[in-house]
Design an enzyme around this catalytic site. Sequence first.
Site, PDB file in Angstrom:
ATOM      1  N   ASP B 179      31.822  38.029  52.229  1.00 21.76           N
ATOM      2  CA  ASP B 179      32.310  39.374  51.916  1.00 21.76           C
ATOM      3  C   ASP B 179      31.552  40.410  52.751  1.00 21.76           C
ATOM      4  O   ASP B 179      31.221  40.128  53.914  1.00 21.76           O
ATOM      5  CB  ASP B 179      32.149  39.628  50.403  1.00 21.76           C
ATOM      6  CG  ASP B 179      33.234  40.530  49.852  1.00 21.76           C
ATOM      7  OD1 ASP B 179      33.186  41.723  50.138  1.00 21.76           O
ATOM      8  OD2 ASP B 179      34.118  40.040  49.141  1.00 21.76           O
ATOM      9  N   HIS B 214      31.694  46.199  47.967  1.00 22.45           N
ATOM     10  CA  HIS B 214      32.642  45.139  47.600  1.00 22.45           C
ATOM     11  C   HIS B 214      31.940  43.782  47.448  1.00 22.45           C
ATOM     12  O   HIS B 214      32.158  43.055  46.473  1.00 22.45           O
ATOM     13  CB  HIS B 214      33.724  45.079  48.680  1.00 22.45           C
ATOM     14  CG  HIS B 214      34.922  44.260  48.336  1.00 22.45           C
ATOM     15  ND1 HIS B 214      35.015  42.921  48.638  1.00 22.45           N
ATOM     16  CD2 HIS B 214      36.095  44.596  47.729  1.00 22.45           C
ATOM     17  CE1 HIS B 214      36.198  42.470  48.228  1.00 22.45           C
ATOM     18  NE2 HIS B 214      36.867  43.466  47.673  1.00 22.45           N
ATOM     19  N   ASN B 314      46.697  42.577  47.091  1.00 18.50           N
ATOM     20  CA  ASN B 314      46.904  43.713  46.173  1.00 18.50           C
ATOM     21  C   ASN B 314      48.079  44.593  46.575  1.00 18.50           C
ATOM     22  O   ASN B 314      48.102  45.771  46.225  1.00 18.50           O
ATOM     23  CB  ASN B 314      45.649  44.606  46.174  1.00 18.50           C
ATOM     24  CG  ASN B 314      44.402  43.870  45.778  1.00 18.50           C
ATOM     25  OD1 ASN B 314      44.472  42.804  45.170  1.00 18.50           O
ATOM     26  ND2 ASN B 314      43.260  44.419  46.139  1.00 18.50           N
ATOM     27  N   SER B 385      40.526  40.680  44.467  1.00 19.18           N
ATOM     28  CA  SER B 385      39.151  40.423  44.920  1.00 19.18           C
ATOM     29  C   SER B 385      38.212  40.173  43.751  1.00 19.18           C
ATOM     30  O   SER B 385      37.290  39.375  43.841  1.00 19.18           O
ATOM     31  CB  SER B 385      38.599  41.630  45.680  1.00 19.18           C
ATOM     32  OG  SER B 385      39.009  41.613  47.010  1.00 19.18           O
TER      33      SER B 385
END
Lengths: 76, 435
Positions: B179, B214, B314, B385
């Site tokens: 990530d 994130h 998304n 996520s």
Amino acid sequence: MVKVNVTFDRDELRLQGIDDDHLSEVAESLGLKAFNPGALKRFKVACAEVADEDFKRLRNNPLVADVSEDGINKAI
Amino acid sequence: MEPKTKKPSHIVVFKKVQESNTNVINSLSETKLHRAQGKASVLTAEGLPGKSDTILYTSLAVATMDMSAEQVAKVEVDPNVKAIVPNQIRTIPKPVLEFEPQEATQETFLQGYLQGVIDTAQNTLKMMGGEEGQRLNETKIASHQHLNNEQSHSWCLENIGLHEHYRYTGRGITVAVLDTGIDLYHSDFNGAFTEGVNAESFVYGESVQDENGHGTHCAGVVASSIIPQSGKRYCVAPDAELLIGKVLNNQGSGYDSDIIDGIYWAVDQGARVISMSLGSSRNPGDDYYTAYEQIAEVMMNQDDGALLIAAAGNESARPHYTRPVGNPAACPSFMAVAAVNRLNKIANFSCRQMDNIGEVNISAPGKAVYSSWPGGGYKSISGTSMATPHVAGVAALYLEQKPTMTPKELWHIIESRSLSLGALADYGQGLVQVP
């Protein structure tokens, strides 16, 4: 030059008797200097830079399953 | 296998809107441009088999088409042409949603009402003193635990079956999170990460320190302190060994090649589970990405390989429209994760299966998910996520229960033990559950 990810066809490699120890040589013979030789050996995927005109040549090679430009991903 | 060219390779930008732009494109195309039906300012020419259609947007002075290197060289020098650029921009997925107010439910309403009654009574009894006050206080604590354990656990943990005193912790299992890195100094990670050892940056010029948030959020859901600074547990597998691969930069984007490097590193370091809350969007019918599929397939077929888990995407906006599962989640050998809210209903943004590929495999909590955030704090955010690391954490718990499990067996047990929720195209096999 464009950065690409080249996926080798594992069945074709097997058919042609190309084992892991010789895969780097084969890639180099196609003009691919893999940035991560470990990933090439383990996954049969080479991240490399190629000239624009080599795209088609690579795609037409029976050893190559796919050639894709190094795309962008996002955190989702 | 000859790859299918579904998108035009180049975009031709003309200097201005003029008739002669059509001639430039016609000089390159095997088939000639003609007026697109119902579109006044669009000319199209059907592509040959395996090639995309050529489209000239006359009012924009822009064309999209497949071009060889020779054709690019020829047109670049045309005085009418401003630029020719490779068509490599992918659809930017909907950004991570900020915190949304908790949805009013019958449960939350009852909890608030009950708390109000108890508080009023308790205040009255406190003034009086004695055993009644003490007893009512105990009632209040028990009611909180019954109706909502959010005092000690996030709702996400409750919904996947992870209650207080749960026995598995992921001990002995290595999970990689690929990530935007991690906040190395967040107290909930207890200084567990050392760059160059169990945390590595594959992003040019950036350290593993997460300046985005994130990655810290996703990693926290997999493994962080069982008793966090805030007091509310949000991690699934507190004793799992985390590997942090920074493959997305601090703006939240990253190249396929860096992600492939990250996967290779994680596998080399012994990861049995790889959590990837990243991707790029697909259109219905678009192929999955062969390189990712081959990597996941190789891992899936090794007894000590790794299970690769990815966010479905998304891009939906239910009930108005849905979008297909993106890459790499669309690869058949990736476990694709959809997001549900606290009522176990599909999240409005969650992508679904809309073509022959791109299945949704499993669902997990992904709306208003509470976890760690850079700077030592916490944040509730939403996205597939956020659902993905819940599945990765659960995978670690199953592996702790039976460490010899192969990736295929792990995949099977995660799916078969899930809680069926509804349409396979939306939820996959259902809501992931701990062993």
